[in-house]
Design a protein around this motif. Structure first.
Motif, short mmCIF file in Angstrom:
data_model
loop_
_atom_site.label_atom_id
_atom_site.label_comp_id
_atom_site.label_asym_id
_atom_site.label_seq_id
_atom_site.Cartn_x
_atom_site.Cartn_y
_atom_site.Cartn_z
N ILE A 36 0.84 -1.20 0.00
CA ILE A 36 0.00 0.00 0.00
C ILE A 36 0.88 1.25 0.00
O ILE A 36 0.65 2.19 -0.77
N SER A 37 1.92 1.26 0.86
CA SER A 37 2.72 2.49 0.92
C SER A 37 3.53 2.68 -0.35
O SER A 37 3.75 3.82 -0.76
N ILE A 38 3.97 1.59 -0.98
CA ILE A 38 4.70 1.75 -2.25
C ILE A 38 3.76 2.31 -3.31
O ILE A 38 4.11 3.22 -4.07
N ALA A 39 2.51 1.78 -3.35
CA ALA A 39 1.56 2.22 -4.38
C ALA A 39 1.25 3.71 -4.23
O ALA A 39 1.42 4.49 -5.17
N ILE A 40 0.83 4.10 -3.01
CA ILE A 40 0.47 5.52 -2.82
C ILE A 40 1.72 6.39 -2.93
O ILE A 40 1.69 7.46 -3.55
N GLY A 41 2.81 5.91 -2.32
CA GLY A 41 4.05 6.69 -2.34
C GLY A 41 4.57 6.92 -3.74
O GLY A 41 5.13 7.98 -4.04
N THR A 42 4.38 5.93 -4.63
CA THR A 42 4.85 6.09 -5.99
C THR A 42 4.06 7.17 -6.72
O THR A 42 4.63 8.01 -7.42
N LEU A 79 11.64 9.27 -1.78
CA LEU A 79 12.64 8.59 -2.59
C LEU A 79 12.23 8.55 -4.06
O LEU A 79 13.05 8.74 -4.96
N VAL A 80 10.93 8.29 -4.30
CA VAL A 80 10.45 8.19 -5.68
C VAL A 80 10.54 9.55 -6.37
O VAL A 80 10.78 9.61 -7.58
N ALA A 81 10.36 10.65 -5.61
CA ALA A 81 10.41 11.98 -6.23
C ALA A 81 11.71 12.17 -7.00
O ALA A 81 11.69 12.64 -8.14
N ASN A 82 12.82 11.77 -6.38
CA ASN A 82 14.11 11.90 -7.06
C ASN A 82 14.18 11.02 -8.31
O ASN A 82 14.68 11.44 -9.35
N VAL A 83 13.67 9.78 -8.15
CA VAL A 83 13.68 8.85 -9.28
C VAL A 83 12.85 9.42 -10.42
O VAL A 83 13.28 9.42 -11.58
N ALA A 84 11.66 9.93 -10.08
CA ALA A 84 10.76 10.44 -11.12
C ALA A 84 11.37 11.65 -11.82
O ALA A 84 11.28 11.77 -13.05
N ARG A 85 12.00 12.52 -11.01
CA ARG A 85 12.63 13.68 -11.64
C ARG A 85 13.72 13.23 -12.62
O ARG A 85 13.81 13.75 -13.74
N GLY A 86 14.50 12.24 -12.18
CA GLY A 86 15.52 11.69 -13.07
C GLY A 86 14.91 11.15 -14.35
O GLY A 86 15.45 11.32 -15.44
N GLY A 87 13.75 10.49 -14.20
CA GLY A 87 13.08 9.92 -15.37
C GLY A 87 12.66 10.99 -16.34
O GLY A 87 12.84 10.86 -17.56
N LEU A 147 2.33 9.68 -5.32
CA LEU A 147 2.70 10.96 -4.74
C LEU A 147 4.09 11.39 -5.21
O LEU A 147 4.31 12.54 -5.60
N GLY A 148 5.03 10.44 -5.15
CA GLY A 148 6.41 10.74 -5.51
C GLY A 148 6.54 11.19 -6.95
O GLY A 148 7.35 12.07 -7.27
N THR A 149 5.74 10.57 -7.85
CA THR A 149 5.80 10.97 -9.25
C THR A 149 5.33 12.41 -9.40
O THR A 149 5.93 13.20 -10.14
N ILE A 150 4.25 12.74 -8.67
CA ILE A 150 3.76 14.12 -8.73
C ILE A 150 4.83 15.07 -8.17
O ILE A 150 5.14 16.11 -8.78
N PHE A 151 5.43 14.70 -7.03
CA PHE A 151 6.49 15.52 -6.46
C PHE A 151 7.65 15.68 -7.43
O PHE A 151 8.20 16.78 -7.59
N GLY A 152 8.02 14.58 -8.07
CA GLY A 152 9.13 14.62 -9.01
C GLY A 152 8.85 15.57 -10.16
O GLY A 152 9.72 16.33 -10.59
N TRP A 153 7.59 15.53 -10.62
CA TRP A 153 7.20 16.43 -11.71
C TRP A 153 7.27 17.89 -11.24
O TRP A 153 7.78 18.76 -11.93
N LEU A 154 6.78 18.13 -9.99
CA LEU A 154 6.84 19.49 -9.43
C LEU A 154 8.29 19.95 -9.32
O LEU A 154 8.62 21.09 -9.64
N LEU A 155 9.17 19.05 -8.86
CA LEU A 155 10.57 19.43 -8.72
C LEU A 155 11.18 19.74 -10.07
O LEU A 155 11.96 20.67 -10.23
N TYR A 156 10.80 18.92 -11.09
CA TYR A 156 11.36 19.13 -12.42
C TYR A 156 10.90 20.46 -13.01
O TYR A 156 11.70 21.21 -13.57
#
Lengths: 220, 220
Positions: free
Chosen positions: B32-38, B106-114, B40-49
């Protein structure tokens, strides 16, 4: 709704002890890093060069370290080894557990590093008359350490963070010390908030120091 | 003390079931936490980018703090913070919240890298073909970026799976906590800790191998 009274005084009073404990944290993390680097280099060389039982042993080490929780590894060294009559002190549990974990993770980094060094380096060194040991220690390993410098600083940060697990095996590093004080005064939130800040500062300090060191080390 | 090691005394079939159930709870909280966290993290990563001033000023330091403080401290801190603001969350819910935010950081950084891995020319080409900003994001950036950072995302997910062991400090009976309970009762630490390790290994190792295989296939 907000009828909680924060009491920071006990935390401030025990701040010297906490800072002293954070030095213990840094010490055990650094020591486990040094052991991890040496063993990790050995593991990666074994996995790249050898076949047979040693290869399988090294592979089992790396995969176990990478595919089980660090807390499990601490419990294994803490409680599991009791079956053989080995009872490690809390300090040794954390040191051995962290070193085991670091070695596993670092060896994968080193493996990539060794593969990034051109084969010709080895051949050139050997044809200059160096033996295998000299080739590794004087030619290959310095280049590998340079390639994996940033992953290594990350691993050091992880080691500092992971050492907080010492709290669960009775080791009085920063987290253990915090828990000790927190359970004595019942100011759990205040103590752990301050500890979180100390960890944050430590991590930032390590990253900054490694950046500064890198600019000095990698100047041609 | 008896010199012989008698393995199966006190450890029965129902205990294996108890551990399997605990492994299920480990899987539950981490999935559950990986699913929701991913998400959220993708959105955060996009915001950071996208690099709006708000994201770099406020979001980035907050996410960084979650990566710089040990998870165990975060868990204890949050668990003791919740009653202060007058809410009541049990161990599972508190663990879930922190694990989710931790995953997201953690995913935010990964997503931004992506997103960064998709070159500017590619995106300009997409826009020149008449795609809107969102179409470009959905049909160009998402598929290509995902492919580039999928292995690191798997690394994050497996890390969270393993770190979910730390929720045991709050009293949530997941795999490692269950094995601790059994160790106390049966006095068979080595056997039980090995079973717990085997459970973790069986969960983590196939996924990491599969992702390594995918990575190799995609890089060809």
């Amino acid at each position: 709704m907000f009828d909680y009274n924060f009491h920071w005084r006990p935390v401030i009073r025990s701040l010297p002890e906490l800072l002293e404990a954070s030095l213990v944290t840094l010490q055990v993390a650094t020591l486990s890093m040094v052991i991890g680097i040496v063993v990790g280099l050995g593991l990666s060389v074994i996995r790249l060069r050898l076949r047979g039982p040693l290869y399988w042993l090294a592979t089992a080490w790396v995969e176990l370290a990478r595919n089980t929780p660090a807390l499990f590894q601490l419990f294994f060294f803490g409680f599991g080894l009791g079956a053989f009559g080995w009872h490690l002190t809390p300090y040794m549990i954390v040191l051995v557990g962290l070193s085991f974990n670091n070695a596993g993770y670092l060896s994968e980094n080193f493996r990539g590093g060794f593969q990034a060094v051109p084969d010709t380096q080895m051949r050139a060194a050997r044809s200059l008359g160096m033996n295998l040991w000299q080739t590794y220690t004087r030619i290959l390993v310095p280049q590998v350490l340079r390639i994996v410098y940033y992953p290594m600083t990350n691993q050091l940060v992880w080691a500092v963070l992971m050492s907080s697990l010492g709290m669960l095996v009775g080791f009085r590093e920063l987290s253990g010390e915090t828990q000790f004080f927190a359970s004595r005064t019942y100011r759990i939130f205040e103590y752990f908030a301050v500890t979180a800040v100390i960890y944050y500062v430590m991590v930032k300090f390590i990253l900054l120091a490694s950046r500064l060191l890198a600019t000095r080390l990698f100047r041609y | 003390m008896e010199p012989t090691i008698s393995f199966f005394s006190g450890f029965g079939r129902q205990d294996i079931l108890f551990m399997a159930e605990a492994a299920w709870r480990t899987l539950l909280i981490s999935t559950i936490s990986i699913a929701i966290g991913t998400i959220l993290g993708t959105i955060f990563g996009w915001l950071l980018y996208e690099g709006r001033i708000w994201a770099t000023l406020f979001l980035a330091p907050v996410l960084d703090a979650f990566r710089s403080v040990p998870l165990i401290i975060q868990l204890v801190l949050f668990y003791n913070f919740v009653p202060i603001i007058g809410l009541s969350l049990d161990a599972f819910q508190s663990g879930l919240v922190i694990l989710t935010i931790y995953t997201a950081s953690l995913v935010a950084n990964v997503a931004r890298g992506g997103i960064e891995s998709v070159g500017k020319p590619m995106r300009r080409a997409a826009r020149s073909l008449g795609m809107s900003y969102w179409q470009d994001l959905r049909y160009v950036v998402l598929p290509i970026g995902t492919r580039a950072v999928f292995p690191s995302w798997v690394g994050v997910a497996l890390g969270v799976l393993k770190d979910s062991a730390l929720v045991s400090v709050l009293g949530y009976v997941e795999l490692l906590r269950a094995s601790q309970i059994l160790m106390t009762r049966t006095q068979e630490p080595l056997l039980i800790i090995s079973i717990a390790g085997a459970f973790y290994f069986a969960l983590s190792y196939p996924i990491s191998r599969y992702s390594a295989k995918l990575e190799k296939r995609w890089s060809q």
